[in-house]
Design an enzyme around this catalytic site. Structure first.
Site, mmCIF file in Angstrom:
data_model
loop_
_atom_site.group_PDB
_atom_site.id
_atom_site.type_symbol
_atom_site.label_atom_id
_atom_site.label_comp_id
_atom_site.label_asym_id
_atom_site.label_seq_id
_atom_site.Cartn_x
_atom_site.Cartn_y
_atom_site.Cartn_z
ATOM 1 C CE LYS A 99 -24.285 -11.497 -0.861
ATOM 2 N NZ LYS A 99 -24.153 -12.950 -0.572
ATOM 3 C CB ALA A 134 -0.925 -0.004 1.212
ATOM 4 N N GLY A 150 -18.469 -12.000 -0.931
ATOM 5 C CA GLY A 150 -17.395 -12.224 0.044
ATOM 6 C C GLY A 150 -16.028 -11.816 -0.439
ATOM 7 N N GLY A 162 -17.768 -15.748 5.212
ATOM 8 C CA GLY A 162 -16.746 -16.188 6.151
ATOM 9 C C GLY A 162 -15.867 -15.020 6.549
#
Lengths: 436, 436
Positions: free
Chosen positions: B207, B34, B136, B309
């Protein structure tokens, strides 16, 4: 609307003309998405006169490709010429040195000269982008560099060559042998007239080396990729693999571990592999490409699509242009080239895995005993074995087996023990089994 | 190294603690990628005392979540609380209004309030990112917004709910019925105690509405998504589909066309579909998600991975943070919200396709003649029909059929003709067949 992003395009083969067609067909939408029009101002290719089915009259024609990099009216040079060196490399160096952004589909050049070009881009604050160099239209360079950026990458496994995948999946479907299917693939345009780079695995290795560098933060090390092509895979191997629950695919695999000894080491290999039928790569048929990226938090991510062709490759080239138009001109390899690790190559002998071994043997008593004794002496344990039928003329038969999980050096040792044995009438074939 | 990107984190459930664990585990690599460290400075959640298995002592604890948005030492607010309205929405509005970047995994909020929040982000020059809200850990928002940016998108089809996919693929594997498998899924943690949002298709619809907006450059229109859940799909349907060469999956499909009449119209539907066994979505089993994006140049791109998850979702949240740290704070919906088209909903009756129809009928003569006559009168042509066995007690039998390609209104018409017929002992089930 802001000023257009001005493009010079070198190379007007199928991909180059694909880019022109795409910019023409989707121009209005692209300008909306990119926040500014994307406008080709100049083009260059070897032959001016050739009919390419696109109208070039709106673009300046430049005979000397190298001149594209020096134009004041150009923001981005797009190179679609190919070849790791020669005019493509000259153009890349010159464009970046002159602070032009540079976009390419040239996997060979990126794999061989990517570090030099990356540094040059960084030094001149220019973008150096190559989404189209890996896996055609699939945004996997972005997927790895950005989408999976939060993860320590554990492994990258990819079907990276459409020609090989077409051939192997067609051999599987039809039961035909390699040579026959290669001829069909050439007739259909899925294989080049000179298919060496594809079927020997070099093209896939270029792509794997690029992905490995981004994924593992390592310097590109194309020379360290261990490469085997698909020419030794027979119809009989595909049939036996199927019986055992596998398909055969040419897979590039890169992973990185310390082998229990300090510094991380990078293993990069392109080989025909047995892929378990429930693995995501087992369902990839025809000229499709697919890459599985395994991250320590994301788990397994699959990116799949057309690995070549004018449309998909143009889609990837123009995605890079949209990024640049939006102001994303960041580091080509995710971290500065100077910070990429010069990872040593791993010793594959330490790797633990299962393998498929195929022996071509004389059809007489004692041969199987000899092979299995060599395997016992090499500490190599057999999970399953197929010796189907026998030859009509008492000549050769094939013995195929799958080993239990063990270090690869045991396979090497077993083959050493059998070397020169008159029982083997052809060199054995070893194919690794892709981990489930 | 540059100044850290400073994060305030609201919500410390499994995803929130996953984000903290990820930033801890991969922190050094992330800072390299980053270009600056990513540092959590403050956290907030409902209960302070709860043991979450992570050490919170390095972060400021803030009781009132809304206060996170007002801190001068925060660059990005990450919202992992959930709920389309309430504290999550209050926090989003407040953070963006105060020029904080805002990252969320909250699909319901983005689907319902995405336009308002997108405009707010644009007005305050802040990033509004939601990769984790869709599928996810799969970088499909980025794949659509950037990777496929060069294309006119023709269709988006996705398996967007892991609970439903687990249930349907488990029904397929075991032959068990819906209720039984739902209980197992709940025991294994693949389904909520109150599974309504999942099994009724609402979660997938959230979604789909987000993906459709980005793909088609349209205003999000969640209310226009036609939704059917999976509760009516029986083990018998799955078995019959298998016989006919299909698997059944809950698929969200969005496409856009003019229906031959001027303005483009958007069709968004979430329904259990019959998926041909050679379609990429047919191989998606268990709680996996997958999205196929069809572009006019890229062809079919598949993005697949874990749909939920803590690890995968945290991976997507932190990918957004890495983007922001790198300076990518661009338009959330690819084009300015004001430029998104307010597309009208398409009339599904015009759609041409094939369907699976299942009738539960009384086991007596003439029933099949009645059904097939209704289909004839509705101009609906039958490609294949299965009436397997008959009930032991002369009660009900199932008649399953697949139609030839035709307009959907013919199916509606046929069902109207059969409405109220005493031959049908239960409402018929219609499942579309996903185009190959």
């Amino acid at each position: 609307m802001a000023e257009p992003l001005r493009i010079a395009l070198a190379g007007l083969g199928t991909v180059g003309t694909g880019v022109l067609r795409l910019l023409e067909a989707n121009g209005a939408t692209l300008a909306k998405r990119a926040g500014r029009p994307i406008k080709v101002v100049a083009v260059s290719a070897r032959e001016r006169a050739r009919d390419r089915g696109v109208d070039l009259s709106a673009y300046d024609w430049v005979d000397d490709m190298a001149m594209l990099a020096t134009r004041d009216d150009v923001d981005v040079v797009v190179e679609l010429v190919g070849g790791s060196d020669g005019p493509a490399l000259t153009l890349a160096r010159s464009a970046l040195a002159q602070e032009k952004h540079f976009v390419t589909a040239n996997k060979a050049m990126v794999a061989v000269h990517g570090m030099e070009l990356g540094k040059l881009a960084e030094a001149h604050d220019a973008a150096f982008k190559f989404e189209a160099a890996v896996a055609g239209g699939i945004p996997v360079v972005k997927g790895l560099r950005e989408g999976a950026a939060a993860n320590r990458i554990e492994r990258i496994s990819g079907i990276l060559n459409g020609t090989c995948n077409f051939i192997l999946s067609e051999m599987e479907r039809s039961g035909a042998d390699f040579g026959e299917v290669l001829s069909q693939a050439q007739a259909k345009g899925f294989a080049e007239a000179d298919p060496g780079f594809d079927i020997e695995g070099v093209d896939a290795a270029h792509k794997l080396a690029i992905l490995a560098a981004i994924g593992f933060g390592a310097r590109i090390d194309f020379d360290a990729v261990a490469i085997s092509g698909i020419t030794e895979v027979g119809a009989a191997d595909i049939a036996r693999a199927a019986t055992l629950g596998f398909v055969i695919r040419l897979v590039g695999v890169a992973d990185c571990d310390t082998q229990g000894s300090g510094a991380p080491r990078l293993l990069q290999r392109v080989r025909p592999c047995l892929v378990p039928k429930d693995h995501p790569l087992a369902h990839v048929t025809g000229p499709t490409n697919a890459v599985v990226v395994e991250g320590n938090f994301s788990g397994r991510l699959l990116f799949q699509g057309a690995g070549a062709g004018d449309g998909p490759t143009a889609s990837a080239v123009v995605a890079d242009l949209v990024d640049i138009a939006r102001g994303d001109t960041g580091l080509p390899f995710s971290v500065p080239v100077a910070d990429l690790e010069p990872l040593e190559a791993a010793d594959p002998g330490h790797r633990v895995g299962r393998d498929y071994l195929r022996f071509t043997v004389a059809d007489r008593p004692g041969v199987l005993a000899e092979i299995t004794a060599a395997m016992r002496d090499a500490d190599l344990s057999i999970e399953s074995l197929i010796q189907q039928g026998r030859s009509a003329d008492g000549g050769e038969v094939l013995v195929a087996m799958v080993t239990h999980e063990g270090p690869e050096r045991c396979v090497t040792r077993a083959l050493e023990l059998l070397e020169g044995s008159p029982s083997l009438t052809a060199p054995p074939l070893v194919l690794p089994i892709l981990r489930d």
